[in-house]
Each structure stands twice: as C-alpha cells, then as structure tokens.
Design an enzyme around this catalytic site. Structure first.
Site, PDB file in Angstrom:
ATOM      1  N   ASN A   1       0.838  -1.204   0.000  1.00 39.37           N
ATOM      2  CA  ASN A   1       0.000   0.000   0.000  1.00 39.37           C
ATOM      3  C   ASN A   1       0.870   1.249   0.000  1.00 39.37           C
ATOM      4  OD1 ASN A   1      -2.378   1.371  -0.129  1.00 39.37           O
ATOM      5  ND2 ASN A   1      -3.207   0.580   1.795  1.00 39.37           N
TER       6      ASN A   1
ATOM      7  N   HIS B   1      -8.979   3.789   7.550  1.00 37.83           N
ATOM      8  CA  HIS B   1      -9.281   2.428   7.126  1.00 37.83           C
ATOM      9  C   HIS B   1     -10.724   2.039   7.412  1.00 37.83           C
ATOM     10  CE1 HIS B   1      -4.983   1.577   6.423  1.00 37.83           C
ATOM     11  NE2 HIS B   1      -5.428   0.583   5.711  1.00 37.83           N
TER      12      HIS B   1
END
Length: 517
Positions: free
Chosen positions: A342, A373
């Site tokens: 990521n 998130h």
C-alpha cells in the site's frame, strides 16, 4: 448461487450466478476490465497530441462517473457530494485555512459513510462497497488541499523539497477537480496520485526526460520518443491473472477463519498452527495483488504512470504502483514488508500528517491511518499490534543485526531466520484485519496465548533503545526547508522532471509506511 444484493446494476446477475461470486464483485471486475479497454482507447484516440486537455478531462470524468453508477447505483452520488462540498470549502474558506477544513470534512464524511455501511448493511460484508472509492477520493481531496495551501499560501523557504515539488500554484477549475477525483482510471480502486502528476499526464507533458546537467540541476530533454506502456501493461495483467486464479482456487480452501475453529485449535499441534497461520494469510493477499495491479495496469494503458528511465535506458512504469509483490513475500523485516505494501497510502500519510505534525507525529499518523481504514474493531487491533511489532522488530534489528553481516553464510542464515519470524509476525498481526470483529480476533490471540504480544513487550523492556541520529532528527528534517541533503537527492534523480517528487517522498516514507496495511 451468489445472492448478495447490490445497489448497482443487476445486468450481470446471470454471470454472477454462473461464477458463484457476489454481484458487487462481478460488477467491479467487469468495470475494471472495461476501464482497461477504455484506457487503451483513451491513449490511442484521445492522445494529448490529438485533442485538448478540456476534452480529455470531460471524457475521463464522465466515464468514471458511469462506472461508479454501474457499480454502486445512487450511492455514487456520495462521490460527487464529497468532492463538490470540498471544492466549495476551498473556494469559500481561502488558501490559508482550507486544508484544515477540507481535511476535517472529507475524513468526517468518509467516517459517517463507513459507519453507515457497517451498521446499516450486513456487518462484515466484504464485497465491493461504495466507501472503498471514497477512501481514495478522501486521499485526493486532502492531498490537493495541502498542496494548494503549500503553493499559494506558504513561502517556498518553509517547504521541504518534496512539498515544493508537489505544491500547486493555482486553484484548479471545477472540471479539473472532478477529473482528478473521479476519472475512470482510478475511480474504483485508485491508486492515489498527486494532482500535478495527473494534470501533467492530461496535458501530455509526462514524457519529458530529466537528467542532471553540469550544474547539478535537472535539465529537461525533449528529444526522446514517447515510451510505450504495452510491455508493462501485459506483465501486470499476467500478474493479475495469476493472482485471480490463486484467489479463486486456493484462497477459498484456506480460510483465515479456520485459525479460530474449535476443533482445529483443540487437535492441531503448534507447528501445524504456525504453518496454517502463515499459509492462510498468504492465501488472503492475492485479491489485493489482483485489484491493485489491475488498477496500475489501467493507468499505464492510458499512458499514466511513467517514471522516467532506469540506468539501462528502460522505461519505468511504476510511478503510482501500490505494491511490490516480490519484496513483500521475501521480506526479512516489518519495515521491508510495510514499505512495499500500500505504497501510495504510506506516501499520503507522510505528506498530510507525519511531516506536518508538531507533536507526536508517529502517534498522529497511526490514528489517521486507523480512522481512514474504517470502523471495524479488527482494524484497530491490527494497528495496535502492528505498532508493538514494529517497535520490537526495530529494537531487535538495531541490537543484533550487526553481529550477522559477515561472513556470507552467517548472513544467509540470519536472513532465513528473520524471514520466518517476519512472516509469522505479520500473519499474527493482520488476522484481526481479516476477521474484522472483536470477538473472533480475541479468540485467535487467546488461542496463541498472546505470545507475540508478550515477546514484543519483553523485547522493548529488556533491550536498550538505540535511536539513530536520523531517527532523532527525522521530524526536524522534514520541517526545515534548508535540508541540503534532500535537495541534492531530488536533483540527482535522473528521471522524469515532473515526477521526481514521488521519488523524494519515497525516501521519507519509512515512518508513515509502518502504519499502513
């Protein structure tokens, strides 16, 4: 039969039934494949040399909104509402404070949508959902707000080299803003890119070479032929195919949930538990490899993602790549794993939080990453455990690694051992991220007697902390604009003149990357 309901189109329901996958996932994959074909058409027939930037913006935006409507139905309006209100904030508030208000609004709007999805829709439903694209749009909104603030309000001498390179010197038009946030190449799966990189691509200035001149500064070279992304796209599509095949065949036979199965816990030996933990988490990764690599291939197919040439003169198409699979699977440290996983989110955390925080930047970065998130408790358990594992791994490495550098045989043994430990620790850490809920997550850690938590705490208590000078001064370095070291690093990058900012950012992503999963 896949019976999952969807707010998007049901046109592909027969295909969903045939392949036994939820309709949301089928819509996502088909739309991404359509975006890939559209990207090839976009590069061929709407090339910057053949049409205006205005038309490229219009087509990219309309295609993106169509894909969003197909996948998410009326929930795609959230993308326009979030982008539209953020743009109004930028215009009304002004460059001095708009970055703060845009940040609070975009992150707050995302959080409300995530809470709504978790507690109104099926808890734990892990197919495609509208909050996924909103996470990327949130990154873009906040990144651009800070870049405009840097370029139109702050003085150049107050900026770090990377901030100076990313700074936006004029307010984007509404069309440019919507195109950046909602273009068809990144609307469904990203990845994040800087606004300047995107505008440079749309305007057709992304293939200019940058090489160091006699004075050490970058000199733009115009004579080189525009490189073709075809080989890079084909290679990435092959990775996508293998990842998808692995996910559809092997991943389903190795569910992470089996780690907390009562019969398995009661009968399996410890070596069996350790091996299955690693294998099950290994099998959970290909879906991310598929989605992120396909998104990268789509951008490349459109001509976006060129990062200059390597030392052998080969074109590099990894400007906005989000992961490096080989480095992930062969990681011998927590840092190595997280630095290659990521990637664009790690850069975002660094740019909007870590280098700007005046107090406890590491803690603030961790909090931002957790909020971004989502609201599943498992995410927070993973991040809390990840912080402990990261600090413990750093302490172990700084205290012992120098004893195993020579001879080569000892170094090889050290690498093998650290690879095994890292893979087990990573798997142990991310189980709650997959399980999502608090009860099964604690069931798993209880079955392991919280052993790695205890080991991590003991390591931090017993081993001396050896902070490097770079670690002590990291925050100071990014706050001071007179960092000659970074200036030299930026100027010696021998790559694309408009894309060197991402490379400079990579040098500083270490701390931010430790908090992105």
């Amino acid at each position: 039969m896949a019976t999952t309901s969807t707010t998007g189109s049901t046109l592909l329901q027969p295909l969903s039934n045939a392949v036994q996958l939820p309709i949301d996932q089928v819509n996502f994959v088909v739309c991404q494949l359509f975006a890939l074909l559209a990207a090839i058409w976009f590069r061929t027939y709407l090339h910057s040399s053949k049409t205006s930037s205005f038309m490229r913006h219009v087509v990219a935006t309309l295609l993106g909104l169509y894909l969003a409507l197909f996948c998410f139905g009326w929930y795609a309006l959230h993308f326009l509402v979030q982008s539209g209100i953020s743009y109004c904030i930028m215009i009304i508030i002004g460059v001095e404070n708009m970055h703060t208000y845009c940040f609070l609004f975009a992150l707050g709007y995302l959080t409300v949508c995530q809470i709504t999805r978790v507690y109104i829709f099926d808890y734990g439903q892990y197919s495609a959902d509208f909050s996924g694209p909103m996470m990327i749009i949130t990154q873009k909104i906040t990144s651009l707000a800070y870049e405009i603030h840097d370029g139109m309000f702050r003085k150049d001498e107050e900026l770090t080299p990377s901030q100076r390179g990313l700074a936006v010197r004029r307010m984007p038009s509404l069309l440019e803003y919507l195109s950046y946030n909602c273009n068809f190449m990144g609307i469904l799966a990203g990845p994040l890119c800087s606004y300047k990189d995107y505008i440079t691509f749309i305007e057709g200035r992304s293939y200019h070479m940058a090489q160091s001149g006699e004075n050490g500064r970058e000199e733009i070279q115009y004579g080189r032929t525009e490189p073709s992304p075809n080989i890079a796209v084909i290679q990435k599509l092959l990775v996508c195919g293998l990842s998808l095949l692995f996910h559809l065949t092997i991943s389903k036979t190795l569910p992470v949930e089996y780690n907390i199965d009562e019969h398995f816990q009661a009968t399996a030996s410890w070596p069996t538990k350790v091996v299955y933990l690693y294998v099950s988490l290994l099998a959970a990764r290909p879906k991310y490899y598929f989605a992120w690599t396909l998104a990268d291939a789509i951008n490349n197919a459109a001509g976006f993602g060129f990062r200059g040439y390597d030392e052998n003169g080969a074109a590099r198409w990894d400007l906005i790549s989000n992961l490096r699979i080989q480095q992930i699977e062969m990681s011998t440290s927590f840092k190595m794993f997280l630095d290659n996983w990521n990637i664009q989110t790690a850069l975002w955390l660094k740019r909007v939080c870590y280098e700007r925080a005046s107090l406890s930047p590491t803690i603030q970065t961790f909090i931002l990453s957790a909020i971004w998130h989502g609201v599943y408790p498992g995410y927070y358990l993973t991040f809390l455990t990840g912080v402990l594992m990261t600090l413990a791994a750093r302490a172990m490495r700084s205290n012992f690694r120098h004893y195993f550098v020579e001879p080569p045989q000892v170094k090889l043994l050290y690498d093998v051992v650290t690879w095994i430990v890292t893979q087990i620790a990573i798997s142990y850490t991310v189980v709650p991220f997959v399980l999502l809920s608090i009860k099964p997550s604690f069931m798993f850690y209880s079955s392991w007697y919280y052993c790695l938590h205890i080991v991590g705490i003991l390591v931090l208590l017993l081993l001396p902390s050896k902070k490097t000078q770079r670690g002590k001064n990291r925050h100071e370095d990014v706050r001071l604009s007179r960092s000659k070291k970074f200036d030299e690093g930026e100027n010696s990058l021998g790559q694309n003149s408009f894309y060197t900012t991402n490379n400079v950012c990579n040098q500083n992503q270490e701390m931010a990357s430790r908090h992105s999963f």
